[in-house]
Enzyme design. Structure first.
Site, mmCIF file in Angstrom:
data_model
loop_
_atom_site.group_PDB
_atom_site.id
_atom_site.type_symbol
_atom_site.label_atom_id
_atom_site.label_comp_id
_atom_site.label_asym_id
_atom_site.label_seq_id
_atom_site.Cartn_x
_atom_site.Cartn_y
_atom_site.Cartn_z
ATOM 1 N N ASP A 13 71.987 47.225 50.081
ATOM 2 C CA ASP A 13 71.583 47.073 48.692
ATOM 3 C C ASP A 13 71.485 48.450 48.051
ATOM 4 O O ASP A 13 71.340 49.463 48.741
ATOM 5 C CB ASP A 13 70.267 46.319 48.577
ATOM 6 C CG ASP A 13 69.075 47.137 49.061
ATOM 7 O OD1 ASP A 13 69.108 47.549 50.232
ATOM 8 O OD2 ASP A 13 68.117 47.358 48.284
ATOM 9 N N GLU A 70 66.092 47.139 50.623
ATOM 10 C CA GLU A 70 65.317 48.369 50.818
ATOM 11 C C GLU A 70 64.936 49.010 49.498
ATOM 12 O O GLU A 70 63.813 49.488 49.318
ATOM 13 C CB GLU A 70 66.126 49.360 51.680
ATOM 14 C CG GLU A 70 65.323 50.547 52.181
ATOM 15 C CD GLU A 70 65.237 51.706 51.199
ATOM 16 O OE1 GLU A 70 64.328 52.550 51.336
ATOM 17 O OE2 GLU A 70 66.080 51.766 50.276
#
Length: 454
Positions: free
Chosen positions: A92, A156
């Site tokens: 991500d 994250e």
């Protein structure tokens, strides 16, 4: 001097690595469905899973984590009796911010000035490619000498803790002798660096209400309490005049022991405008690695274009607080919450919502795995010795792993050196750093396996 076979192999794999990084960067995998479709993260997760399967990983799975995102797991068995190493990255990314400020499309890997530009190129899709390169180089030079687990996180950057909660519920899944977190970076390009500390963080949203509805500023201004003005005053209370963070009860005087960051270098890396002062006191390293730092990362207010002469009834802001090692993030959250409630002016009604939290981390750089990494980095970076530094950012998973596996050694390396401009527009990765760190990781796995056999 003859090049190391691992170095030669990695060099030959770089064109493929660039093509794969371009594919991965193309996914708009911001783990916030309010900004980008969830399908973009799902597509990126599937790409990562397919890449692991192509490298003969077993038990490849897309793990549905409690925050609604997916982390990708795979296991590559090594020789009998070999240690297990967990390799971490996240797929991500941060949102691109102002796309018009990018010199090339943020989700299109573009080569310019010897670097590869694109959101996630360094943080941390490049980290996943680094792991692939290291493993491929080992396969071409006698095989992977350890058992390898790979985990690629899907949220994250949002700090929502999905993988941490999943790992806590499935403690055997990520168990390893050593863990390599591929999400930090060298102190500067060409200087091999392991990260010794990470600041933790807490993220709060604060809402102020002062009126039942917006009012005409000419008719009521000067007596009616404006929520936006109240918010400005409240946020100003979080910093002293010199810019030092001032949260009631939070210590801000710790010193950094270790590699220092010359102020001139920092100003250049941070691209501070001429004549603009740095904020805070102490050395730069004190300020960014050893002390808390508050940042207002978002505020809801009327845009200048189309603004009307109105007093605002409600205002909202998102506040990030970086928490250094030695301070508890949960306690910092309580202190920041109390500060925001205590300093709201004019009796404004205050609501505080916690939206993220992670503990700081301190690695044991005297552990045997660091000896193996130091040897590997000296080979990958001829003429340079491994350095250790702090990092102002947060990787909340580190403390979860350290708690779950207290005997595991945790090393932090990666591609996010200052020129990478992670989280900013025009993020980029140095292909030379990608190549050298892939070599270092491969050699580390060889060295580590050999040390365990000795």
């Amino acid at each position: 001097m003859t090049a190391h076979p691992i170095s030669e192999t990695v060099a030959s794999l770089m064109p493929r690595a660039k093509a794969e990084l371009a594919e991965l960067v193309a996914f708009q995998s911001v783990a916030d469905p309010a900004q980008f479709p969830k399908s973009e993260c799902e597509a990126a997760a599937n790409w990562v899973a397919d890449a692991l399967r192509a490298e003969d990983f077993q038990d490849v799975a897309l793990l549905d984590t409690p925050d609604g995102t997916q982390s990708v797991y795979g296991f590559l068995p090594g020789p009998a009796g070999a240690p297990t190493v967990l390799l971490y990255a996240h797929y991500d990314v941060q949102p691109p911010l102002d796309e018009s400020a990018w010199l090339s499309p943020p989700f299109e890997l573009t080569e310019r000035d010897g670097r590869w530009f694109g959101r996630g190129a360094a943080d941390c899709k490049g980290g996943f490619i680094m792991h692939l390169l290291a493993l491929r180089a080992l396969k071409a030079n006698g095989g992977v000498p350890v058992s390898v687990k790979v985990i690629a996180e899907g949220s994250e950057e949002q700090g929502t803790g999905g993988l941490e909660r999943y790992a806590e519920a499935h403690p055997d899944l990520l168990a390893a002798d050593t863990i390599v977190i591929g999400d930090t970076g060298n102190f500067r390009v060409g200087l091999p660096t392991v990260t010794a500390t990470l600041r933790g963080m807490t993220m709060l949203r604060v809402t102020l209400d002062t009126l039942e509805g917006n009012l005409h500023s000419g008719q009521f201004g000067g007596a009616a309490p404006d929520a936006l003005a109240a918010m400005i005053q409240l946020l100003a209370s979080l910093r002293a005049e010199d810019g030092t963070t001032t949260v009631d009860g939070l210590a801000t005087d710790a010193d950094w022991q270790g590699l220092h960051y010359p102020e001139a270098e920092f100003r250049a890396d941070a691209k501070v405008l001429d004549g603009v002062e740095l904020i805070g006191t102490g050395t730069v390293a004190d300020r960014i690695w050893a002390r808390p730092a508050v940042t207002v990362i978002g505020i809801d207010c009327p845009p200048v274009v189309g603004a009307t002469p109105s007093l605002q009834a409600t205002a909202r802001a998102q506040v990030s607080l970086r928490v250094p090692p030695g301070q508890d993030a949960a306690e910092a959250t309580q202190l920041l919450t109390a500060h925001l409630k205590a300093h709201a002016p004019w009796g404004a009604r205050v609501a505080v919502e916690q939206v993220g939290q992670g503990q700081a981390f301190r690695a044991d750089i005297s552990s045997p795995a660091y000896t193996s990494m130091a040897q590997a980095m000296e080979t990958a970076y001829p003429g340079e010795k491994m350095q250790s530094s702090g990092m102002g950012g947060s990787i909340p998973l580190c403390n979860t792993l350290a708690t779950l596996y207290p005997e595991a050694e945790i090393l932090l390396i990666g591609l996010s050196e200052p020129e990478a401009q992670i989280h900013a527009v025009n993020e980029s990765v140095s292909p030379e750093e990608l190549e050298r760190l892939s070599v270092a990781e491969a050699l580390f796995l060889q060295n580590y396996a050999e040390s365990k056999r000795a």
